[in-house]
Design an enzyme around this catalytic site. Structure first.
Site, PDB file in Angstrom:
ATOM      1  N   LYS A  12       0.890  -0.983  -0.104  1.00  0.00           N
ATOM      2  CA  LYS A  12      -0.027  -0.220   0.066  1.00  0.00           C
ATOM      3  C   LYS A  12       0.654   1.302  -0.203  1.00  0.00           C
ATOM      4  O   LYS A  12       2.060   1.183   0.353  1.00  0.00           O
ATOM      5  CB  LYS A  12      -0.939   0.047   1.295  1.00  0.00           C
TER       6      LYS A  12
HETATM    7  C1  LIG Z   1      -5.450  -4.146   1.171  1.00  0.00           C
HETATM    8  C2  LIG Z   1      -6.929  -4.052   0.866  1.00  0.00           C
HETATM    9  C3  LIG Z   1      -7.677  -4.652   1.978  1.00  0.00           C
HETATM   10  C4  LIG Z   1      -7.403  -5.389   3.141  1.00  0.00           C
HETATM   11  O1  LIG Z   1      -6.230  -4.958   4.052  1.00  0.00           O
HETATM   12  P1  LIG Z   1      -5.336  -6.054   4.668  1.00  0.00           P
HETATM   13  O2  LIG Z   1      -4.561  -5.068   5.677  1.00  0.00           O
HETATM   14  O3  LIG Z   1      -4.575  -6.753   3.666  1.00  0.00           O
HETATM   15  O4  LIG Z   1      -6.169  -6.969   5.763  1.00  0.00           O
HETATM   16  C5  LIG Z   1      -9.080  -4.288   1.976  1.00  0.00           C
HETATM   17  N1  LIG Z   1      -9.614  -3.598   0.837  1.00  0.00           N
HETATM   18  C6  LIG Z   1      -8.767  -3.159  -0.144  1.00  0.00           C
HETATM   19  C7  LIG Z   1      -9.622  -2.443  -1.131  1.00  0.00           C
HETATM   20  C8  LIG Z   1      -7.428  -3.532  -0.133  1.00  0.00           C
HETATM   21  O5  LIG Z   1      -6.768  -3.008  -0.988  1.00  0.00           O
END
Ligand SMILES: *Cc1c(COP(=O)(O)O)cnc(C)c1O
Length: 382
Positions: A186
């Site tokens: 991210k």
């Molecule tokens: C990464 C992501 C999640 C989940 O996040 P985690 O930290 O991996 O549990 C949920 N929704 C979207 C759109 C994401 O990109």
């Protein structure tokens, strides 16, 4: 780490992150404590939000947001079919029913307000939007729809940290409650981690309790002598973040604005290379949609073009991905299918996501684009 010549995403880490972790290790306190508190205050300030709660991951953040709204059996939650599976899984985990809405189109792969409107029933309680690739959904329309029908509005802003709408309101703080993920790919990365933000005191109170067993005090408060006993006010979870991850998050937060700016420049470069090509449709091409530029999606003219492109990229050791298959196609949601989602299906069949991260060079983008052009120019015209 891998033998990709150009990776899809990469950590923007340096000596600052190393020093931050050392600082925590040497402090003698590694679980939820002062670093988490600092990180929450800094995210709240960025968001202009009254409350921010650090959590273990983005999926946990979604779980807490949905649970804070008291969603459960008999409730319907409208959400995009084109999404990572976490929101749908957490809806189902609470016994509520995810109702999948289509996106606007392949050029704007975010949830369509008209489809939300068509899917509202007396059982609808909430809408989850997801700012695909970091690009904001049509929030003005969606907000007024939610207000009119008295629906809670949850923002899955996992792609969109740092993006602001035309009025300067940050993604994640436009609806009633917003969630972020700090997974390693991210824009702000801590390995695992997440955040829930809200401006509403009653939701904040529930998120805080639900995050840590429904208990009224944390071990940090007790350690500091701020509290001795505790009450368990409701049946909660353990989604706490720890100070090691929070310290990483605080360093990453300092790099966020520059990182997102660089992502915007690189996106622009991709668009200048591929925007005129008949083989590719560039989503959000007008440049008018506010974004945190998390993903670089390109939609191939047809499935064959995508197949050729992926082969050529892999051959050149350029990593690419597909974000996302439609949630409606997964076996776990076979019972939840509510209507056809043609745009989501079409997008899923033809999208390819290209490398995008702040450490990418202009030359890298040029190489990816020339590899793509070479691959698709070999295709016979259809
Ligand atoms: C990464 C992501 C999640 C989940 O996040 P985690 O930290 O991996 O549990 C949920 N929704 C979207 C759109 C994401 O990109």
């Amino acid at each position: 780490m891998s033998d990709w010549r150009i990776a899809l995403s990469a950590l923007n880490y340096g000596p600052e992150e190393e020093a931050a972790v050392l600082r925590v290790l040497r402090s003698g306190w590694i679980s939820m404590g002062p670093e988490v508190q600092g990180f929450e205050q800094e995210i709240a300030a960025l968001q202009g939000a009254r409350h921010a709660f650090a959590v273990a991951n983005g999926t946990g953040a979604l779980h807490l947001a949905l649970a804070a709204l008291r969603l459960g059996p008999g409730d319907e939650v409208i959400q995009p079919a084109l999404n990572f599976v976490a929101a749908a899984n957490m809806t189902a985990a609470l016994g509520a029913k995810p109702v999948f809405a289509d996106v606007v189109g392949v050029e704007e792969p975010t949830i369509d307000p008209a489809r939300i409107k068509a899917l509202i029933t007396p059982r609808t309680r909430a809408v989850v939007v997801m700012h695909y690739g970091g690009y904001l959904c049509r929030m003005a329309d969606i907000r007024s729809l939610c207000r009119k029908h008295k629906l809670f509005l949850i923002e899955d802003a996992c792609h969109a940290i740092g993006a602001a709408d035309g009025d300067g309101v940050m993604a994640g703080s436009i609806g009633d409650i917003g969630v972020f993920s700090f997974f390693s790919n991210k824009n702000l990365a801590t390995g695992e981690g997440g955040m829930v933000v809200t401006g509403r005191d009653e939701l904040a109170e529930r998120v805080k309790l639900l995050r840590s067993h429904g208990m009224t005090s944390l071990s940090w408060d007790r350690q500091k002598g701020h509290a001795r006993g505790y009450e368990v006010e409701l049946n909660g979870f353990n989604y706490r973040l720890d100070d090691l991850h929070a310290a990483l998050g605080r360093e990453q937060l300092k790099k966020l604005a520059d990182g997102n700016r660089r992502r915007a420049e690189l996106t622009d470069r991709y668009r200048r290379h591929l925007g005129q090509s008949p083989e590719w449709i560039v989503p959000f091409a007008s440049g008018a949609t506010p974004s945190a530029y998390h993903l670089m999606p390109m939609v191939a003219r047809d499935g064959n073009t995508r197949r050729q492109a992926v082969e050529a990229l892999t051959e050149a050791r350029i990593q690419s991905s597909f974000h996302y298959p439609s949630v409606t196609g997964f076996a776990a949601f076979a019972d939840h299918r509510s209507e056809d989602v043609p745009h989501s299906a079409e997008f899923a069949d033809r999208v390819i996501t290209l490398p995008l991260h702040p450490r990418l060079s202009d030359d890298d983008v040029d190489f990816v684009c020339s590899t793509l052009s070479k691959a698709t120019s070999n295709l016979a015209p259809t």
